[in-house]
Design a protein around this motif. Structure first.
Motif, short mmCIF file in Angstrom:
data_model
loop_
_atom_site.label_atom_id
_atom_site.label_comp_id
_atom_site.label_asym_id
_atom_site.label_seq_id
_atom_site.Cartn_x
_atom_site.Cartn_y
_atom_site.Cartn_z
N HIS A 1 0.79 -1.06 0.02
CA HIS A 1 0.08 -0.17 0.02
C HIS A 1 0.82 1.36 0.00
N LEU B 1 9.02 9.10 10.60
CA LEU B 1 9.43 8.15 9.79
C LEU B 1 9.38 8.61 8.21
N ILE C 1 4.47 19.93 11.00
CA ILE C 1 4.90 18.65 11.25
C ILE C 1 6.63 18.93 11.52
N SER D 1 8.67 -6.84 3.12
CA SER D 1 7.72 -7.72 3.41
C SER D 1 7.43 -8.43 2.19
N ARG E 1 10.39 -10.73 1.29
CA ARG E 1 10.28 -12.09 2.26
C ARG E 1 8.88 -13.08 1.42
N GLU F 1 -2.51 3.67 7.09
CA GLU F 1 -2.78 2.15 6.60
C GLU F 1 -1.81 1.46 7.08
N THR F 2 -2.29 0.35 7.33
CA THR F 2 -1.45 -0.90 7.65
C THR F 2 -1.70 -2.07 6.90
N GLN G 1 6.00 -3.23 13.16
CA GLN G 1 6.31 -2.27 12.21
C GLN G 1 7.28 -1.27 12.78
N GLU G 2 8.10 -0.61 11.61
CA GLU G 2 9.24 0.09 11.94
C GLU G 2 8.62 1.22 12.80
N LEU G 3 7.65 2.11 12.55
CA LEU G 3 6.76 2.85 13.20
C LEU G 3 5.46 2.21 13.51
N ILE H 1 6.23 -8.99 8.09
CA ILE H 1 6.86 -7.62 8.49
C ILE H 1 7.67 -7.59 9.77
N ARG H 2 8.88 -7.31 9.51
CA ARG H 2 9.55 -7.51 11.01
C ARG H 2 10.27 -6.24 11.30
N ARG I 1 13.19 -4.72 14.62
CA ARG I 1 14.00 -4.80 15.82
C ARG I 1 13.31 -3.58 16.67
N GLU J 1 7.78 5.87 24.48
CA GLU J 1 7.29 4.68 23.79
C GLU J 1 7.39 3.35 24.52
N ARG K 1 1.22 3.91 21.22
CA ARG K 1 2.60 3.63 21.72
C ARG K 1 2.93 3.99 22.92
N GLY L 1 2.37 12.16 14.34
CA GLY L 1 2.88 13.28 13.70
C GLY L 1 1.70 14.16 13.31
#
Lengths: 371, 371
Positions: free
Chosen positions: A163, A202, A260, A361, A364, B166-167, B200-202, B260-261, B263, B277, B331, B357
């Protein structure tokens, strides 16, 4: 040959025939028991608080295929496949098909060296899609060719990845000269090399710029690899690199509808200490609020990086034609453009973003399908 | 009284009548000259590489209103309003209306203590909108009441703030019990307290859960303030806090379409060292890959935090009714739910996210309008 098992006070050790040794704390084994993951969603359902931190096995043994651990108070042993537990042993990072090392590039790459991929292939073949994703991640930059003359054609390529990332400029954006710009991109001025939206917590990941028209005199696109510049800066002036990777500076974009702001370092490092991101946008850098003592060292380092980004040793220039789309990692590759004369013809780019998370993603999932 | 000006080798100093002293490096003054910002976009157009790092003024003086600095080779002086330069002096953080300190809360708050705001007011009044934004940011949690019985009603409130995030679960999502769930939220199981999408990264910022039906037995919503828990952990067990705020752990969500990964540390701190957070989701925590030596200290700290989140001293429970929407900073505030029995009635929440944001941007823009 069957691996050997040694049990200790806090964990057990497995030694494989090839010399690999895994140290497995008991609490990790209890928490990682495959039976503690949901059969459908794959998520962990085991609740760590149901066992003591010093949980101990009643018995542990290896068979040719598995490690079997029976816990105090339990009848059925936890069963770990031996190959699985070898690749997942503590201290061993999980294999990640998206872990593609960047190839740092400099001016020698030239416009001709930028990977080019056909839109048709990306649209119809998962293999072609996977190749393009990997290539673009490796170089931080690629050109997609053979696009139809509609804004939808560029978006369709982006949506093959995932997306779109919406921002305050919308889900997609038009790069054209506008009468009342809220952003320098919407003028006909030259834009020095920068990354977009550094004022966001981000900043968007991959940027897609589909060229629908480029008839104006001027208006070439310029790029440089932030990873190459930052690595060279690290070797040339470690002190400047240190300042840029540790001192956070304020970024801001504001117009009638938004304000922002975000603080961040100009160079970001990953957990391995490698350069993972460049946030470089002089237009969006807010009034610097650093302590007076760090101000001069910061300006020295920042100005040096800025000069390096403009050094012909790093930059490449592309003149996009209609039907071409440049795709680049906005958090790695800096982009800019030459000034153009809107009186000599129309210049129209249609843009959107897809974040790094979706990119990786897709890599992968495709790697899974292709074994 | 006119401030006094002292010029030095690398910068000048201004001393105001109220005792405020500002130290202004010359390179900062040159880079911050108001004439170097675009009149329409407000972006910096001045190019730092056009002046040497050791740029020096030919003359600098103060008038009752302004600091005037004339640079070598320039005729027109850079003019800085004295009030402006006082508030923007190096080392002084820019005022930010969105810088609202969190009020840490514990069980004493109770469901009755959660700020409640009318949807009508938010829709029609900027003042009411601003109050709700500030309240929700302060507590990390609020309830919006009086919503119409349509999914659009909840989204309209979210869009008063900004665009939706969106996710991989879509732009919006339905929390109902599903036959083939790819996520534990889509079952009727109890969900212990967690934050969403830590993979998610964010991770998404503010979460909106609009209750359209809650007729099933069970299914109450539970919350706890991650800032309160983390602060108490810091005081009670500094070593555990240190581990959780420095050791990065892998998170992962994967289903047929995504993998989706990311760390990250379980507790994140801002540049001031304050808790900013919490990333806490046992379901999405991937197989831990830490070095064996840090594994046991990590499990000790992580398990302690997990137990604290379940401690009745921290949690509150809400039973949302149709027409109510809970809004919380995903968060910061952990959320969960009691198990419910889908045979006893329908439970249907409609959700979406808006990132931090956009939230902060709206606060700033409204503060501008209200002076």
């Amino acid at each position: 040959m069957q691996p050997t098992l040694t049990t200790g006070a806090e964990g057990l050790e497995i030694r494989w025939a090839d010399g690999t040794v895994g140290a497995f704390p008991y609490i990790w084994l209890r928490d990682t028991d495959p039976a503690g993951f949901h059969p459908k969603t794959g998520e962990r359902t085991f609740d760590l608080t149901t066992v003591p931190l010093d949980v101990r096995p009643r018995e542990a043994r290896v068979t040719p295929e598995a490690l079997l651990v029976t816990w105090e108070g339990q009848v059925e042993p936890s069963r770990f496949d031996l190959d699985w537990i070898k690749t997942h042993r503590p201290g061993q990072r999980r294999h990640d098909p998206a872990d593609i090392a960047p190839v740092a590039w400099r001016a020698e790459l030239g416009g001709a060296g930028v990977p080019r991929h056909e839109a048709d292939g990306i649209a119809t073949s998962d293999t072609a899609l996977a190749r393009w994703l990997a290539d673009t991640k490796r170089y931080g930059l690629s050109i997609v060719t053979g696009l139809a003359d509609t804004t939808e054609a560029g978006l369709a390529v982006a949506r093959r990845v995932g997306h779109l990332r919406e921002t305050n400029f919308g889900l997609t954006f038009e790069v054209v000269s506008k009468p009342d710009p809220n952003n320098l991109a919407y003028t006909s001025d030259a834009l020095p090399l920068h990354t977009d939206l550094t004022n966001q917590e981000l900043p968007p990941g991959y940027q897609f710029l589909h060229c629908l028209a480029n008839e104006a005199r001027g208006g070439g696109s310029t790029f440089c690899d932030g990873v190459a510049v930052a690595r060279d800066l690290r070797a040339r002036d470690p002190e400047a690199f240190e300042v840029l990777s540790t001192v956070t500076v304020p970024f801001r974009f504001h117009d009638r509808h938004t304000d922002i702001r975000s603080r961040k370092t100009v160079i970001a490092l990953d957990t391995r200490g490698e350069v993972s991101e460049i946030c470089f946008n002089a237009h969006l850098a807010d009034i610097l609020d650093l302590d007076p003592g760090i101000m001069t060292p910061f300006y020295r380092a920042y100005r040096l990086l800025m000069e390096m980004t403009r050094d012909p040793a790093y930059g490449i220039a592309l003149r996009l034609g209609a039907g071409e789309m440049v795709v680049f990692d906005n958090r790695r590759v800096l982009h800019g453009r030459e000034a153009f004369d809107p009186a000599t013809g129309f210049r129209h780019l249609h843009g959107c973003y897809v974040d790094r998370g979706e990119w990786d993603s897709r890599i992968r999932v495709l790697a899974r399908e292709q074994g």
